[in-house]
Design an enzyme around this catalytic site. Sequence first.
Site, short mmCIF file in Angstrom:
data_model
loop_
_atom_site.label_atom_id
_atom_site.label_comp_id
_atom_site.label_asym_id
_atom_site.label_seq_id
_atom_site.Cartn_x
_atom_site.Cartn_y
_atom_site.Cartn_z
N ASP A 76 -2.25 -0.62 5.86
CA ASP A 76 -2.59 -0.11 7.20
C ASP A 76 -4.11 -0.13 7.45
OD1 ASP A 76 -2.95 1.93 5.31
OD2 ASP A 76 -2.69 3.49 6.81
N ASP A 134 -0.36 4.96 0.85
CA ASP A 134 -0.69 5.91 1.92
C ASP A 134 -0.61 5.24 3.29
OD1 ASP A 134 -1.47 8.31 0.37
OD2 ASP A 134 -2.90 6.91 -0.49
N ASP A 157 0.84 -1.19 0.00
CA ASP A 157 0.00 0.00 0.00
C ASP A 157 0.89 1.26 0.00
OD1 ASP A 157 -2.25 1.67 0.38
OD2 ASP A 157 -2.02 1.54 2.56
#
Lengths: 176, 176
Positions: free
Chosen positions: A135, A12, A10
Amino acid sequence: MHNRKTIALDMDGVLANNLDHYLNYYHQETGIQLTDADVLGLPEGECVPDKTAVRRYIGSEGFFRTLPVAKDAQEVVKELHDRYDVFVVSAAMEFPWSLREKRDWLAEYFPFISWHNIVFCGHKHIIHTDYLIDDHVKNLLTFKGKGLMFNSFHNINEHRFERLQDWKDVHRYFQG
Amino acid sequence: MHNRKTIALDMDGVLANNLDHYLNYYHQETGIQLTDADVLGLPEGECVPDKTAVRRYIGSEGFFRTLPVAKDAQEVVKELHDRYDVFVVSAAMEFPWSLREKRDWLAEYFPFISWHNIVFCGHKHIIHTDYLIDDHVKNLLTFKGKGLMFNSFHNINEHRFERLQDWKDVHRYFQG
């Protein structure tokens, strides 16, 4: 090449340090300097006192192009890239201008990742790799491979996935 | 929603009529009007006498934004969208400006497809859906679900996948 295991990363909050960027934008706007301790456990979209602020920041042009890179991410991703097929999988579709910004950001900080291995999407549930480091639990919940939760202020109360504390911890995990 | 089957649709040569666009660009440039018969069976990148032309066209800004939509694609995709989870999966990463152009093109011609269901990538082999409709055999060969070859001038000699002749034929296939 397809014998190598595949890892999706990922952007961000994983490759990029979004929290620092939110706090810097907020400081610019208000003069108030919040710390990591101030936001611990808060939802990502409501981590500063003005609940509309984060949405406004990420919806402004330039936000994604100027994100700080996460500590140790460049070195560790380079190592992973030598042993795995590393993909970047980022939700970039909501804001059309962010597509170019994210593409250019990756070219600056992760030039060794080929455009062949970059995926911008909305939902991630049709992405199938051996590992996903993310996250956000919503992305891990629909993932078919081994989901690994990258530690973030907003996910500290989530315990359904193995947690990697930072990029040094990612290094340790894949070294073993 | 996740009980519905998933279909991934390629853009270039499937949702969009790339051949007409190549031939129009070539006509603009040279005054020569080639026909579908002239290019039948030729490789996509070498379908006009100037072998550098197609690469030059797709590498020029505006090309992807101005592609004509394929005949019957809008109506048939709308129908599919009512019964399946429809994703658009397009190789858009090589040319950074094409990301925005493709995003805007989809918003114009397929406004009912949510940004959640759009994927721009390089390699498609990490995309996992039940079906993939694509005109390039390389994408079908690495696909784990049911690969369907969308008929195109450049793939007529390829016989390893079930062929759908046009969007009416896609309608027929998924109607059954």
